[in-house]
Design an enzyme around this catalytic site. Structure first.
Site, PDB file in Angstrom:
ATOM      1  N   LYS A  59       0.846  -1.202   0.000  1.00 52.15           N
ATOM      2  CA  LYS A  59       0.000   0.000   0.000  1.00 52.15           C
ATOM      3  C   LYS A  59       0.883   1.254   0.000  1.00 52.15           C
ATOM      4  CE  LYS A  59      -0.278  -0.370   5.035  1.00 52.15           C
ATOM      5  NZ  LYS A  59      -1.069  -0.922   6.152  1.00 52.15           N
ATOM      6  N   TYR A 102      18.268  29.270   8.857  1.00 51.00           N
ATOM      7  CA  TYR A 102      17.107  29.983   9.395  1.00 51.00           C
ATOM      8  C   TYR A 102      17.095  29.945  10.914  1.00 51.00           C
ATOM      9  CZ  TYR A 102      14.909  30.057   4.766  1.00 51.00           C
ATOM     10  OH  TYR A 102      14.613  30.276   3.450  1.00 51.00           O
TER      11      TYR A 102
HETATM   12  C1  PLP Z   1      -0.265  -1.967   6.745  1.00 50.51           C
HETATM   13  C2  PLP Z   1      -0.817  -3.236   7.263  1.00 50.51           C
HETATM   14  C3  PLP Z   1       0.023  -4.341   7.481  1.00 50.51           C
HETATM   15  C4  PLP Z   1       1.520  -4.289   7.337  1.00 50.51           C
HETATM   16  O1  PLP Z   1       2.055  -3.729   8.518  1.00 50.51           O
HETATM   17  P1  PLP Z   1       3.647  -3.611   8.753  1.00 50.51           P
HETATM   18  O2  PLP Z   1       3.770  -3.113  10.129  1.00 50.51           O
HETATM   19  O3  PLP Z   1       4.128  -2.617   7.740  1.00 50.51           O
HETATM   20  O4  PLP Z   1       4.206  -4.943   8.528  1.00 50.51           O
HETATM   21  C5  PLP Z   1      -0.574  -5.528   7.860  1.00 50.51           C
HETATM   22  N1  PLP Z   1      -1.913  -5.623   8.048  1.00 50.51           N
HETATM   23  C6  PLP Z   1      -2.742  -4.564   7.872  1.00 50.51           C
HETATM   24  C7  PLP Z   1      -4.206  -4.730   8.108  1.00 50.51           C
HETATM   25  C8  PLP Z   1      -2.223  -3.340   7.489  1.00 50.51           C
HETATM   26  O5  PLP Z   1      -3.039  -2.299   7.329  1.00 50.51           O
END
Ligand code: PLP
Length: 356
Positions: free
Chosen positions: A35, A253
């Protein structure tokens, strides 16, 4: 000449990390979580480096379509299921599997007339974010199991809130709550990266690591190499100026840093406009020509300053590693009060990606 800031994505590291996840998971299959543009690494690179995953998991139908556009033909799971009926139609057409976490989604599915659908029932065993409460889960599962368009058995999934904390009772409590459905058939999925690496009892039928695939440790105080992982991204730039600074002169800055003695600073072409965190304090380390140098002064949109005392040979054009195999992203994230996920996801569009 383009600005020198660039991210290098290492296909060999992605492949290696998938192998590490598999080694932990025994017979469980892997949903590679890609994702958010593969956590900022780029979907095309992830599609190549992780092409041997059994399945892919994304956050939306749009991301699922991008997985297909990248040429991957494996199953795709939509981790939050359908947001609207259109998503169900896309899922039916593309063969995406739908997580079902709410009564609203059940109602949408009841009203759908179209192609076959695969379902994963999400049970809230203690995360209290998405999912049916345990007392609602059997009825919801039965309803999906009776859905006229169902293909395959309805899966069971849950998500652990504290798998990254060794020995917390929260994990065992969630696993026990999930075991209450052991009498009902269907594939099971529980484990994110932390659970994949540290909670064997959570591996079930499908693990779903994200972070670990990119070579990053999910555990506080550790780095990917501690888990045998290899960073999939190196974030690098060059020095675009090397200049003398006199004792007492402020840099950048707000004059957040003042030279304690006569010295040399290097200006590197990276800033918050590239996704480098603005809240990094003085003293955080980057590697200049392979040796640590301290960041000094505020991060600008396009530039940072590095203290080059002790780097007498360094010249304009010297390479600067911001994070990667030699400069662990976990350490920079900690210095910035962030988590590594935010850093990789935050690399901005103007940064060139080189896939090697
Ligand atoms: C994003 C997600 C994962 C992966 O999590 P990580 O900590 O990056 O391994 C697994 N299950 C769900 C439901 C997620 O939303």
């Amino acid at each position: 000449m383009p600005r020198p800031i660039h991210a290098t994505i290492h296909l060999g590291a992605l492949k290696h990390n998938l192998g590490i996840a598999r080694r932990h998971a025994g017979n469980a299959k892997v949903w590679a979580v890609i994702k958010a543009n593969a956590y900022g690494h780029g979907l095309d690179a992830a599609a190549r480096g992780l092409r041997h995953a059994d399945s892919f998991a994304v956050a939306s139908a749009e991301e699922g379509l991008a997985v297909r556009a990248a040429g991957l033909t494996q199953p795709v799971v939509l981790l939050e299921g359908a947001f609207a009926p259109d998503d169900i139609a896309i899922a039916a057409r593309e063969g995406f599997e739908l997580v079902v976490h709410s009564a609203q989604q059940l109602a949408m599915l009841e009203a759908f007339a179209g192609g076959p659908l695969a379902f994963w029932l999400k049970v809230d065993t203690g995360m209290h974010r998405l999912g049916f409460r345990p007392e609602e889960a059997r009825a919801a599962h039965a309803l999906l199991q009776r859905h006229p368009l169902r293909r395959g058995s309805v899966g069971w999934m849950t998500h652990l809130a504290r798998a990254d904390e060794a020995g917390t009772p929260g994990v065992a409590e969630q696993l026990a709550a999930f075991t209450a459905f052991a009498d009902i058939p269907g594939p099971r999925s529980i484990a994110n990266s932390a659970a994949t690496l540290a909670v064997p009892a959570s591996h079930a039928d499908w693990i779903r690591p994200g972070l670990a695939l990119y070579g990053i440790s999910p555990f506080a105080g550790r780095i990917g190499a501690d888990e045998g992982l290899r960073p999939a991204m190196t974030f690098e730039t060059n020095l675009i100026a090397v200049r003398a600074v006199r004792m007492g002169e402020p840099v950048g800055y707000g004059a957040r840093w003042t030279a304690p003695e006569d010295g040399t600073i290097g200006i590197a072409a990276v800033g918050y406009g590239d996704g480098f965190p603005r809240h990094v304090p003085n003293g955080s380390l980057a590697l200049v020509a392979g040796r640590p140098a301290a960041l000094v002064g505020r991060v600008s949109m396009d530039m940072i300053a590095l203290d080059l005392r002790g780097h007498p040979q360094v010249e304009v054009g010297a390479p600067v590693e911001l994070w990667g195999a030699a400069a662990p992203i976990e350490q920079l994230a900690r210095a910035a009060g962030m988590i590594p996920y935010e850093l990789t996801c935050g690399v901005t569009q103007r940064v060139r990606h080189d896939v090697v």
